[in-house]
Design a protein around this motif. Sequence first.
Motif, PDB file in Angstrom:
ATOM      1  N   GLU A   1      31.439  77.044  86.625  1.00 56.94           N
ATOM      2  CA  GLU A   1      30.653  77.096  87.850  1.00 56.94           C
ATOM      3  C   GLU A   1      29.378  77.911  87.671  1.00 56.94           C
ATOM      4  N   TRP A   2      29.503  79.095  87.037  1.00 55.47           N
ATOM      5  CA  TRP A   2      28.338  79.967  86.934  1.00 55.47           C
ATOM      6  C   TRP A   2      27.620  79.839  85.596  1.00 55.47           C
TER       7      TRP A   2
ATOM      8  N   ARG B   1      21.242  80.321  92.919  1.00 57.21           N
ATOM      9  CA  ARG B   1      21.751  79.122  93.587  1.00 57.21           C
ATOM     10  C   ARG B   1      22.614  79.519  94.776  1.00 57.21           C
ATOM     11  N   ALA B   2      23.301  80.673  94.642  1.00 56.20           N
ATOM     12  CA  ALA B   2      24.173  81.140  95.722  1.00 56.20           C
ATOM     13  C   ALA B   2      23.376  81.356  97.000  1.00 56.20           C
TER      14      ALA B   2
ATOM     15  N   THR C   1      23.246  77.980  83.609  1.00 62.29           N
ATOM     16  CA  THR C   1      22.589  79.113  82.969  1.00 62.29           C
ATOM     17  C   THR C   1      22.546  78.938  81.454  1.00 62.29           C
TER      18      THR C   1
ATOM     19  N   ASN D   1      19.571  80.483  88.240  1.00 62.60           N
ATOM     20  CA  ASN D   1      20.869  79.870  88.498  1.00 62.60           C
ATOM     21  C   ASN D   1      21.824  80.766  89.286  1.00 62.60           C
ATOM     22  N   PHE D   2      21.697  82.099  89.128  1.00 59.48           N
ATOM     23  CA  PHE D   2      22.503  82.966  89.989  1.00 59.48           C
ATOM     24  C   PHE D   2      22.048  82.807  91.430  1.00 59.48           C
TER      25      PHE D   2
ATOM     26  N   GLY E   1      32.412  85.887  91.537  1.00 62.87           N
ATOM     27  CA  GLY E   1      31.672  84.998  92.426  1.00 62.87           C
ATOM     28  C   GLY E   1      31.126  85.758  93.626  1.00 62.87           C
TER      29      GLY E   1
ATOM     30  N   ALA F   1      28.946  92.065  86.451  1.00 58.33           N
ATOM     31  CA  ALA F   1      29.897  90.985  86.164  1.00 58.33           C
ATOM     32  C   ALA F   1      30.869  91.417  85.071  1.00 58.33           C
TER      33      ALA F   1
ATOM     34  N   PHE G   1      28.128  87.869  92.563  1.00 58.77           N
ATOM     35  CA  PHE G   1      26.919  87.067  92.376  1.00 58.77           C
ATOM     36  C   PHE G   1      26.331  86.684  93.728  1.00 58.77           C
ATOM     37  N   ARG G   2      27.195  86.313  94.653  1.00 58.60           N
ATOM     38  CA  ARG G   2      26.711  85.921  95.973  1.00 58.60           C
ATOM     39  C   ARG G   2      26.094  87.124  96.692  1.00 58.60           C
TER      40      ARG G   2
END
Lengths: 273, 322
Positions: free
Chosen positions: A83-84, A128-129, A88, A125-126, B175, B274, B178-179
């Motif tokens: 997904e992440w 994108r959230a 990237t 790409n991070f 996740g 992370a 990151f959000r």
Amino acid sequence: MNQVGSLAPVKRISEKVSVQTPEQIQFEFELAGVSARMMAYLLDLLIRAGVISVVSTILVMTTSWASEGLSAGLVLILAFVVEWGYNTLLEWRFNGVTPGKKALGIRVVRTDGVSIDFVRSAMRNFLRAADIFPFFYAAGVLTMFFTGTQRRLGDLAADTMVIREKRSPLRDLPPLPLNPVEIPAGALMQLGIRDRDLMIIDEFFRRRHLFSEDRADEIAAVLGDPVAKKLGIEGGGSELVLAGMLLAGNEVRSSWYGRSTATSIPGASGGAR
Amino acid sequence: MIKQDFMEQRRVRWERLEQVLRRLETGRSGKIAQHELDEFVHLYRIACSDLARARSQDLGDDVESYLNAIVARGHKQFRPRTSPDRRRFFEFFTHDFPRAVRAQKWYVLAATLLFVVPIVITAWAVVNDPDIAYSLSDPAQLEMLTDAYAEGHQGGRSEGEDSLMTGFYVHNNVGIAFRCFATGAFFGLGSIFFLVLNGVMGGAVGAYICVAGYSQSFLSFVIGHGAFELTAIVLSGATGIKLGMILVNPGPYSRVDALKMKSRQMINVVLGAAAMLLVAALLEGFWSPSGAAPMIKFIVGGVLWVLVISYLMLAGRVGESR
């Protein structure tokens, strides 16, 4: 199709961005639009789903003898990495291209046209959230409309843009009819015939085989007849007039070019050994 | 025709350039020989000057757009040289990450407050009136969590369950981090929201479990991985707020330039956070629910907190520019 006969400049809906090389040469990139990027995204989504299902099947088959929890845990980690990491790592490794982007012929580059490094790839790409907020890239698409250079939040933060990979093959003159009307090169300039008009004539002859004789005559008459009338050319079909114009146009360019070579640019020929 | 002569003369080189480009675009950079690179640079320069020539002498749109396309393709091949090697990987943790954190210490402080103050307030409220927890969190879930801590971890868990939960924490928590960072793009509001929300939820749930009488079981579970997990959430939230603040007030630069200058630093913090969350996931999966005595968990947890904080404050100080 109705456009073929008219000489109104055909403007395609695509935005261009000018970039200057260290050699002080300007060239243009064509920006990729929302739809192409969305298609690429959906394609990548499919590929991601495919990768996850194949690899997780393998993981479950090879590790579930140890414990079901272990394979489930590994599958979750895999889902996270894909997904992440998918965009990237691929955009970083393959110069701004993922399989989906490749299929759609688009690529991520820095706004100065150079390829992206890891930090930029990670940033765009991070984020994108944020672009995905609140649903299906609404925030991203909105910013794309407002920036004017089709960039979503991630692109803005990473200073990147998505461009269309253009292939523009070098073409010779199209097949022309025999015995074109002789037109003096200077006459074109007097008539105010521009390069764009010549491009349309060029395009017409490239597609000539698609038209019936009558239709081709009809199309050629739109530009050919007025020109023939002004130059006082009697007889000879309008197609032959167009062919003559195209040849004359080539001559004009050549003669301008010829004149400039007399004072030739030293750098240009110096590079060619 | 002189245009045709020019094309004939140059065409061989353009086509050769296309050939070399195709190799550069598809091949792996390691396999391209030095002489090919030299040839590429040479041919690319020629194409650049040809493009300028085609334009100034009006050789026609076809030649111009052809040359424009190959120059654009060539230009993309220039890339900053950043091949990550093992030494860089090591240096990231000894220098880059802690330095990047310290470079934004005020944001970290702000994020810490935005996280901790809601925890304290909701915890205090729930201790006074446990019913408040029901309005902040799903009652069924609260009961389930309370039951889980009531059981305690004395028996430990099966290894399979440990792995499953580790996978879940990686997927879920990284996740979230990151959000928490990315939504800072909305002028920092998203990050602030996530920090406060996590604080409120954490405070309510934790206090509820403690009021129910399982404080030892709960706190000994949380303290170990919390050193990594809570810090990492605060760090990514801090970076998100920084991202937002740069957008709000870019100082004497354009917003894009201001972001460009700070983006490496910000990405370093997010990547470091992370990595910390990966450690946290392993701890939370295997150590926190283990059968070790609560006393030992408190000691280990305390040591981890001291280690994490002193790492962030002290690592890579030597030679740090300020």
